[in-house]
Design a protein around this motif. Structure first.
Motif, PDB file in Angstrom:
ATOM      1  N   GLN A  30       6.045   4.217 -19.124  1.00 48.10           N
ATOM      2  CA  GLN A  30       4.599   4.444 -19.150  1.00 48.10           C
ATOM      3  C   GLN A  30       4.010   4.403 -17.748  1.00 48.10           C
ATOM      4  O   GLN A  30       3.144   5.218 -17.407  1.00 48.10           O
ATOM      5  CB  GLN A  30       3.914   3.403 -20.040  1.00 48.10           C
ATOM      6  CG  GLN A  30       4.225   3.558 -21.501  1.00 48.10           C
ATOM      7  CD  GLN A  30       3.738   2.386 -22.330  1.00 48.10           C
ATOM      8  OE1 GLN A  30       3.028   1.507 -21.845  1.00 48.10           O
ATOM      9  NE2 GLN A  30       4.142   2.353 -23.595  1.00 48.10           N
ATOM     10  N   TRP A  31       4.478   3.468 -16.923  1.00 45.82           N
ATOM     11  CA  TRP A  31       3.977   3.367 -15.560  1.00 45.82           C
ATOM     12  C   TRP A  31       4.312   4.632 -14.776  1.00 45.82           C
ATOM     13  O   TRP A  31       3.482   5.155 -14.034  1.00 45.82           O
ATOM     14  CB  TRP A  31       4.551   2.138 -14.853  1.00 45.82           C
ATOM     15  CG  TRP A  31       4.004   1.979 -13.474  1.00 45.82           C
ATOM     16  CD1 TRP A  31       2.857   1.354 -13.114  1.00 45.82           C
ATOM     17  CD2 TRP A  31       4.564   2.492 -12.261  1.00 45.82           C
ATOM     18  NE1 TRP A  31       2.658   1.439 -11.750  1.00 45.82           N
ATOM     19  CE2 TRP A  31       3.706   2.134 -11.208  1.00 45.82           C
ATOM     20  CE3 TRP A  31       5.705   3.219 -11.960  1.00 45.82           C
ATOM     21  CZ2 TRP A  31       3.948   2.478  -9.888  1.00 45.82           C
ATOM     22  CZ3 TRP A  31       5.957   3.561 -10.639  1.00 45.82           C
ATOM     23  CH2 TRP A  31       5.074   3.187  -9.623  1.00 45.82           C
ATOM     24  N   MET A  32       5.525   5.148 -14.943  1.00 44.77           N
ATOM     25  CA  MET A  32       5.928   6.353 -14.206  1.00 44.77           C
ATOM     26  C   MET A  32       5.080   7.553 -14.597  1.00 44.77           C
ATOM     27  O   MET A  32       4.792   8.408 -13.771  1.00 44.77           O
ATOM     28  CB  MET A  32       7.422   6.637 -14.430  1.00 44.77           C
ATOM     29  CG  MET A  32       8.300   5.604 -13.752  1.00 44.77           C
ATOM     30  SD  MET A  32      10.096   5.869 -13.785  1.00 44.77           S
ATOM     31  CE  MET A  32      10.442   6.664 -15.306  1.00 44.77           C
ATOM     32  N   ALA A  33       4.643   7.623 -15.848  1.00 47.67           N
ATOM     33  CA  ALA A  33       3.858   8.759 -16.332  1.00 47.67           C
ATOM     34  C   ALA A  33       2.367   8.635 -16.027  1.00 47.67           C
ATOM     35  O   ALA A  33       1.637   9.629 -16.070  1.00 47.67           O
ATOM     36  CB  ALA A  33       4.059   8.908 -17.836  1.00 47.67           C
ATOM     37  N   ARG A  34       1.887   7.451 -15.694  1.00 46.58           N
ATOM     38  CA  ARG A  34       0.471   7.177 -15.500  1.00 46.58           C
ATOM     39  C   ARG A  34      -0.035   7.725 -14.172  1.00 46.58           C
ATOM     40  O   ARG A  34       0.668   7.720 -13.164  1.00 46.58           O
ATOM     41  CB  ARG A  34       0.274   5.662 -15.565  1.00 46.58           C
ATOM     42  CG  ARG A  34      -1.115   5.169 -15.397  1.00 46.58           C
ATOM     43  CD  ARG A  34      -1.269   3.670 -15.570  1.00 46.58           C
ATOM     44  NE  ARG A  34      -0.065   2.925 -15.257  1.00 46.58           N
ATOM     45  CZ  ARG A  34       0.263   1.771 -15.803  1.00 46.58           C
ATOM     46  NH1 ARG A  34      -0.500   1.214 -16.704  1.00 46.58           N
ATOM     47  NH2 ARG A  34       1.360   1.143 -15.455  1.00 46.58           N
ATOM     48  N   ASP A  35      -1.296   8.203 -14.144  1.00 46.38           N
ATOM     49  CA  ASP A  35      -1.939   8.583 -12.888  1.00 46.38           C
ATOM     50  C   ASP A  35      -2.139   7.331 -12.052  1.00 46.38           C
ATOM     51  O   ASP A  35      -2.481   6.273 -12.584  1.00 46.38           O
ATOM     52  CB  ASP A  35      -3.316   9.226 -13.143  1.00 46.38           C
ATOM     53  CG  ASP A  35      -3.191  10.633 -13.684  1.00 46.38           C
ATOM     54  OD1 ASP A  35      -2.141  11.263 -13.461  1.00 46.38           O
ATOM     55  OD2 ASP A  35      -4.146  11.088 -14.343  1.00 46.38           O
ATOM     56  N   LYS A  36      -1.928   7.472 -10.756  1.00 46.64           N
ATOM     57  CA  LYS A  36      -2.023   6.318  -9.869  1.00 46.64           C
ATOM     58  C   LYS A  36      -3.004   6.622  -8.741  1.00 46.64           C
ATOM     59  O   LYS A  36      -2.675   7.309  -7.794  1.00 46.64           O
ATOM     60  CB  LYS A  36      -0.646   5.969  -9.319  1.00 46.64           C
ATOM     61  CG  LYS A  36       0.329   5.583 -10.415  1.00 46.64           C
ATOM     62  CD  LYS A  36       1.754   5.586  -9.921  1.00 46.64           C
ATOM     63  CE  LYS A  36       2.711   5.441 -11.054  1.00 46.64           C
ATOM     64  NZ  LYS A  36       2.961   6.695 -11.745  1.00 46.64           N
ATOM     65  N   ASN A  37      -4.191   6.097  -8.874  1.00 44.82           N
ATOM     66  CA  ASN A  37      -5.220   6.265  -7.863  1.00 44.82           C
ATOM     67  C   ASN A  37      -5.463   4.935  -7.189  1.00 44.82           C
ATOM     68  O   ASN A  37      -5.743   3.938  -7.853  1.00 44.82           O
ATOM     69  CB  ASN A  37      -6.524   6.770  -8.494  1.00 44.82           C
ATOM     70  CG  ASN A  37      -6.315   8.097  -9.182  1.00 44.82           C
ATOM     71  OD1 ASN A  37      -5.733   9.008  -8.603  1.00 44.82           O
ATOM     72  ND2 ASN A  37      -6.758   8.204 -10.421  1.00 44.82           N
ATOM     73  N   CYS A  38      -5.390   4.912  -5.869  1.00 40.34           N
ATOM     74  CA  CYS A  38      -5.542   3.669  -5.114  1.00 40.34           C
ATOM     75  C   CYS A  38      -6.994   3.182  -5.145  1.00 40.34           C
ATOM     76  O   CYS A  38      -7.915   3.944  -4.903  1.00 40.34           O
ATOM     77  CB  CYS A  38      -5.106   3.887  -3.663  1.00 40.34           C
ATOM     78  SG  CYS A  38      -5.086   2.380  -2.697  1.00 40.34           S
ATOM     79  N   LYS A  39      -7.181   1.912  -5.472  1.00 40.30           N
ATOM     80  CA  LYS A  39      -8.511   1.324  -5.477  1.00 40.30           C
ATOM     81  C   LYS A  39      -8.748   0.460  -4.257  1.00 40.30           C
ATOM     82  O   LYS A  39      -9.853   0.327  -3.800  1.00 40.30           O
ATOM     83  CB  LYS A  39      -8.716   0.506  -6.741  1.00 40.30           C
ATOM     84  CG  LYS A  39      -8.734   1.366  -7.975  1.00 40.30           C
ATOM     85  CD  LYS A  39      -9.364   0.662  -9.132  1.00 40.30           C
ATOM     86  CE  LYS A  39      -9.373   1.634 -10.298  1.00 40.30           C
ATOM     87  NZ  LYS A  39     -10.351   1.364 -11.257  1.00 40.30           N
ATOM     88  N   ARG A  40      -7.678  -0.164  -3.745  1.00 38.09           N
ATOM     89  CA  ARG A  40      -7.795  -0.974  -2.538  1.00 38.09           C
ATOM     90  C   ARG A  40      -6.399  -1.122  -1.929  1.00 38.09           C
ATOM     91  O   ARG A  40      -5.400  -1.064  -2.626  1.00 38.09           O
ATOM     92  CB  ARG A  40      -8.421  -2.333  -2.820  1.00 38.09           C
ATOM     93  CG  ARG A  40      -7.568  -3.253  -3.639  1.00 38.09           C
ATOM     94  CD  ARG A  40      -8.249  -4.605  -3.802  1.00 38.09           C
ATOM     95  NE  ARG A  40      -7.338  -5.468  -4.537  1.00 38.09           N
ATOM     96  CZ  ARG A  40      -7.684  -6.450  -5.300  1.00 38.09           C
ATOM     97  NH1 ARG A  40      -8.947  -6.742  -5.454  1.00 38.09           N
ATOM     98  NH2 ARG A  40      -6.793  -7.189  -5.919  1.00 38.09           N
ATOM     99  N   PRO A  41      -6.345  -1.362  -0.630  1.00 39.15           N
ATOM    100  CA  PRO A  41      -5.034  -1.506   0.025  1.00 39.15           C
ATOM    101  C   PRO A  41      -4.384  -2.849  -0.313  1.00 39.15           C
ATOM    102  O   PRO A  41      -5.062  -3.795  -0.729  1.00 39.15           O
ATOM    103  CB  PRO A  41      -5.367  -1.428   1.513  1.00 39.15           C
ATOM    104  CG  PRO A  41      -6.782  -1.878   1.589  1.00 39.15           C
ATOM    105  CD  PRO A  41      -7.440  -1.437   0.310  1.00 39.15           C
ATOM    106  N   LYS A  42      -3.088  -2.898  -0.138  1.00 38.88           N
ATOM    107  CA  LYS A  42      -2.350  -4.139  -0.350  1.00 38.88           C
ATOM    108  C   LYS A  42      -2.876  -5.196   0.604  1.00 38.88           C
ATOM    109  O   LYS A  42      -3.138  -4.919   1.766  1.00 38.88           O
ATOM    110  CB  LYS A  42      -0.866  -3.886  -0.073  1.00 38.88           C
ATOM    111  CG  LYS A  42      -0.002  -5.096  -0.269  1.00 38.88           C
ATOM    112  CD  LYS A  42       1.447  -4.736  -0.070  1.00 38.88           C
ATOM    113  CE  LYS A  42       2.076  -4.711  -1.425  1.00 38.88           C
ATOM    114  NZ  LYS A  42       3.493  -4.615  -1.442  1.00 38.88           N
ATOM    115  N   ARG A  43      -3.055  -6.421   0.116  1.00 39.18           N
ATOM    116  CA  ARG A  43      -3.541  -7.520   0.942  1.00 39.18           C
ATOM    117  C   ARG A  43      -2.358  -8.388   1.349  1.00 39.18           C
ATOM    118  O   ARG A  43      -1.671  -8.935   0.496  1.00 39.18           O
ATOM    119  CB  ARG A  43      -4.591  -8.321   0.194  1.00 39.18           C
ATOM    120  CG  ARG A  43      -5.866  -7.499   0.009  1.00 39.18           C
ATOM    121  CD  ARG A  43      -6.946  -8.301  -0.613  1.00 39.18           C
ATOM    122  NE  ARG A  43      -6.618  -8.477  -2.027  1.00 39.18           N
ATOM    123  CZ  ARG A  43      -7.423  -9.064  -2.893  1.00 39.18           C
ATOM    124  NH1 ARG A  43      -8.580  -9.541  -2.512  1.00 39.18           N
ATOM    125  NH2 ARG A  43      -7.079  -9.178  -4.151  1.00 39.18           N
TER     126      ARG A  43
END
Length: 157
Positions: A30-43
């Motif tokens: 499911q994760w591989m198929a999901r759209d991935k839009n960045c909301k914030r950079p890695k902290r």
């Protein structure tokens, strides 16, 4: 999902049911198929001579102060925070020792099915990770609680 051949260089310490392994595989698909839009950079935060995920700094600091040597860590707390640079499973690596093993046993007792623990005999190190995708923040909080509750060396457990 097809079962993989066990890696003789890595031994799984924690116990998980077939149902849980299946759920884990489904989450990955499911994760591989999901759209991935960045909301914030890695902290990230400085820790000893490197940088680690901010979510794990307190736990790593406590473990080191309590005589457990840590090596690597990554939280990637939310797949939406930084999807391209995201660790699907939060994890930390501990050098093999009696103290590390005592901590791991306490963490497995507390975290139950939420933790995956493996051991690499050739490198004498343990890898602790979240068992499910999307549970990274919970893993970080639980590992921190385990680190807070774990006694300092010389204090009876």
């Amino acid at each position: 999902m097809r079962a993989s051949v066990p890696d003789p260089k890595e031994i799984t310490i924690s116990q998980h049911t077939k149902t849980r392994w299946h759920r884990r595989g489904e989450e990955l698909l499911q994760w591989m198929a999901r759209d991935k839009n960045c909301k914030r950079p890695k902290r990230i935060a400085a820790f000893e001579n490197s940088y680690v995920d901010e979510e794990l700094v307190h736990a790593l600091t406590l473990l080191n102060r309590k005589g457990i040597v840590t090596e690597y860590s990554c939280a990637g707390v939310s797949p939406l925070d930084e999807p391209e640079d995201h660790s699907l499973y939060a994890y930390m690596t501990l050098h093999g020792s009696d103290r590390s093993l005592a901590f791991i046993q306490a963490a497995m007792k507390r975290m139950k099915h939420r933790i995956l623990v493996s051991f690499e005999p050739e490198r004498n190190r343990y890898d602790l990770s979240s068992f499910y995708i999307g549970h990274n923040r919970t893993f970080c909080r639980l590992i921190q609680a385990c680190a807070e509750d774990f006694p300092f060396a010389g204090v009876s457990e």
